[in-house]
Write a protein that holds these residues in place. Structure first.
Motif, mmCIF file in Angstrom:
data_model
loop_
_atom_site.group_PDB
_atom_site.id
_atom_site.type_symbol
_atom_site.label_atom_id
_atom_site.label_comp_id
_atom_site.label_asym_id
_atom_site.label_seq_id
_atom_site.Cartn_x
_atom_site.Cartn_y
_atom_site.Cartn_z
ATOM 1 N N LEU A 73 -14.591 -8.432 24.538
ATOM 2 C CA LEU A 73 -13.850 -9.639 24.139
ATOM 3 C C LEU A 73 -14.798 -10.792 23.832
ATOM 4 O O LEU A 73 -15.880 -10.892 24.396
ATOM 5 C CB LEU A 73 -12.889 -10.073 25.241
ATOM 6 C CG LEU A 73 -11.663 -9.214 25.476
ATOM 7 C CD1 LEU A 73 -10.808 -9.822 26.580
ATOM 8 C CD2 LEU A 73 -10.843 -9.075 24.208
ATOM 9 N N GLU A 74 -14.339 -11.651 22.953
ATOM 10 C CA GLU A 74 -15.044 -12.890 22.626
ATOM 11 C C GLU A 74 -14.162 -14.056 23.053
ATOM 12 O O GLU A 74 -12.937 -13.911 23.162
ATOM 13 C CB GLU A 74 -15.309 -12.967 21.121
ATOM 14 C CG GLU A 74 -16.162 -11.813 20.613
ATOM 15 C CD GLU A 74 -16.241 -11.759 19.101
ATOM 16 O OE1 GLU A 74 -15.668 -12.641 18.417
ATOM 17 O OE2 GLU A 74 -16.873 -10.818 18.598
ATOM 18 N N LYS A 75 -14.784 -15.197 23.275
ATOM 19 C CA LYS A 75 -14.024 -16.379 23.700
ATOM 20 C C LYS A 75 -12.874 -16.660 22.740
ATOM 21 O O LYS A 75 -11.766 -16.992 23.151
ATOM 22 C CB LYS A 75 -14.949 -17.586 23.799
ATOM 23 C CG LYS A 75 -14.245 -18.845 24.258
ATOM 24 C CD LYS A 75 -15.213 -20.004 24.379
ATOM 25 C CE LYS A 75 -14.465 -21.253 24.829
ATOM 26 N NZ LYS A 75 -15.373 -22.391 24.968
ATOM 27 N N GLU A 76 -13.120 -16.504 21.457
ATOM 28 C CA GLU A 76 -12.099 -16.771 20.449
ATOM 29 C C GLU A 76 -10.910 -15.822 20.576
ATOM 30 O O GLU A 76 -9.790 -16.180 20.227
ATOM 31 C CB GLU A 76 -12.701 -16.710 19.043
ATOM 32 C CG GLU A 76 -13.642 -17.850 18.729
ATOM 33 C CD GLU A 76 -15.030 -17.701 19.351
ATOM 34 O OE1 GLU A 76 -15.360 -16.603 19.881
ATOM 35 O OE2 GLU A 76 -15.790 -18.681 19.326
ATOM 36 N N ASP A 77 -11.140 -14.615 21.089
ATOM 37 C CA ASP A 77 -10.038 -13.671 21.303
ATOM 38 C C ASP A 77 -9.068 -14.209 22.352
ATOM 39 O O ASP A 77 -7.850 -14.137 22.182
ATOM 40 C CB ASP A 77 -10.573 -12.314 21.776
ATOM 41 C CG ASP A 77 -11.418 -11.609 20.741
ATOM 42 O OD1 ASP A 77 -11.175 -11.795 19.528
ATOM 43 O OD2 ASP A 77 -12.326 -10.867 21.143
ATOM 44 N N ILE A 78 -9.622 -14.751 23.405
ATOM 45 C CA ILE A 78 -8.787 -15.292 24.480
ATOM 46 C C ILE A 78 -8.068 -16.544 24.007
ATOM 47 O O ILE A 78 -6.877 -16.735 24.272
ATOM 48 C CB ILE A 78 -9.638 -15.545 25.731
ATOM 49 C CG1 ILE A 78 -10.215 -14.202 26.212
ATOM 50 C CG2 ILE A 78 -8.811 -16.216 26.834
ATOM 51 C CD1 ILE A 78 -11.316 -14.313 27.216
ATOM 52 N N LEU A 79 -8.772 -17.382 23.263
ATOM 53 C CA LEU A 79 -8.132 -18.571 22.691
ATOM 54 C C LEU A 79 -7.033 -18.175 21.718
ATOM 55 O O LEU A 79 -5.996 -18.840 21.635
ATOM 56 C CB LEU A 79 -9.166 -19.460 22.007
ATOM 57 C CG LEU A 79 -10.229 -20.072 22.923
ATOM 58 C CD1 LEU A 79 -11.243 -20.868 22.097
ATOM 59 C CD2 LEU A 79 -9.597 -20.933 24.001
ATOM 60 N N ALA A 80 -7.231 -17.071 21.010
ATOM 61 C CA ALA A 80 -6.201 -16.583 20.089
ATOM 62 C C ALA A 80 -4.951 -16.162 20.853
ATOM 63 O O ALA A 80 -3.827 -16.406 20.392
ATOM 64 C CB ALA A 80 -6.746 -15.405 19.276
ATOM 65 N N CYS A 81 -5.116 -15.567 22.019
ATOM 66 C CA CYS A 81 -3.955 -15.199 22.848
ATOM 67 C C CYS A 81 -3.183 -16.445 23.254
ATOM 68 O O CYS A 81 -1.944 -16.461 23.217
ATOM 69 C CB CYS A 81 -4.406 -14.444 24.092
ATOM 70 S SG CYS A 81 -5.056 -12.799 23.751
ATOM 71 N N LEU A 82 -3.896 -17.485 23.634
ATOM 72 C CA LEU A 82 -3.241 -18.738 24.006
ATOM 73 C C LEU A 82 -2.548 -19.371 22.808
ATOM 74 O O LEU A 82 -1.427 -19.879 22.925
ATOM 75 C CB LEU A 82 -4.254 -19.704 24.619
ATOM 76 C CG LEU A 82 -4.815 -19.286 25.977
ATOM 77 C CD1 LEU A 82 -5.986 -20.173 26.363
ATOM 78 C CD2 LEU A 82 -3.720 -19.311 27.020
ATOM 79 N N ALA A 83 -3.185 -19.315 21.653
ATOM 80 C CA ALA A 83 -2.575 -19.864 20.442
ATOM 81 C C ALA A 83 -1.314 -19.083 20.083
ATOM 82 O O ALA A 83 -0.300 -19.666 19.687
ATOM 83 C CB ALA A 83 -3.576 -19.828 19.282
ATOM 84 N N TYR A 84 -1.365 -17.773 20.242
ATOM 85 C CA TYR A 84 -0.202 -16.936 19.966
ATOM 86 C C TYR A 84 0.940 -17.288 20.922
ATOM 87 O O TYR A 84 2.093 -17.426 20.511
ATOM 88 C CB TYR A 84 -0.584 -15.455 20.098
ATOM 89 C CG TYR A 84 0.543 -14.526 19.766
ATOM 90 C CD1 TYR A 84 0.831 -14.196 18.446
ATOM 91 C CD2 TYR A 84 1.326 -13.966 20.768
ATOM 92 C CE1 TYR A 84 1.873 -13.334 18.135
ATOM 93 C CE2 TYR A 84 2.368 -13.110 20.468
ATOM 94 C CZ TYR A 84 2.637 -12.799 19.153
ATOM 95 O OH TYR A 84 3.670 -11.953 18.854
ATOM 96 N N ALA A 85 0.624 -17.452 22.190
ATOM 97 C CA ALA A 85 1.640 -17.816 23.182
ATOM 98 C C ALA A 85 2.247 -19.174 22.852
ATOM 99 O O ALA A 85 3.463 -19.358 22.966
ATOM 100 C CB ALA A 85 1.033 -17.827 24.581
#
Length: 76
Positions: free
Chosen positions: A51-63
């Motif tokens: 995982l990359e930091k942006e992947d986790i931020l993408a999950c938050l953006a999706y939520a």
């Protein structure tokens, strides 16, 4: 935010069509559950080396996007 959301994919052949990160088996809900449980971004990056930091931020953006959707419902 659009660039982040491009990291979220929905593919019927992966994870039964549920949202995942970059067509991997890392489910968005899975990552969000870790975050809701108190894990930090750094914890997740240490645990899941792919995982990359942006992947986790993408999950938050999706939520956030889903929470702003009119049809969004919390299941019991």
């Amino acid at each position: 935010m659009e660039d982040l959301l491009k990291r979220i994919t929905i593919n019927p052949d992966i994870a039964h069509g549920k949202p995942t990160i970059r067509n991997t088996r890392f489910g968005v809900a899975y990552i969000l559950e870790y975050l809701a449980g108190g894990d930090t971004v750094e914890d997740l990056l240490e645990e899941f080396k792919d995982l990359e930091k942006e992947d986790i931020l993408a999950c938050l953006a999706y939520a956030a996007q889903m929470a702003n959707t009119k049809d969004f419902k919390i299941s019991a």
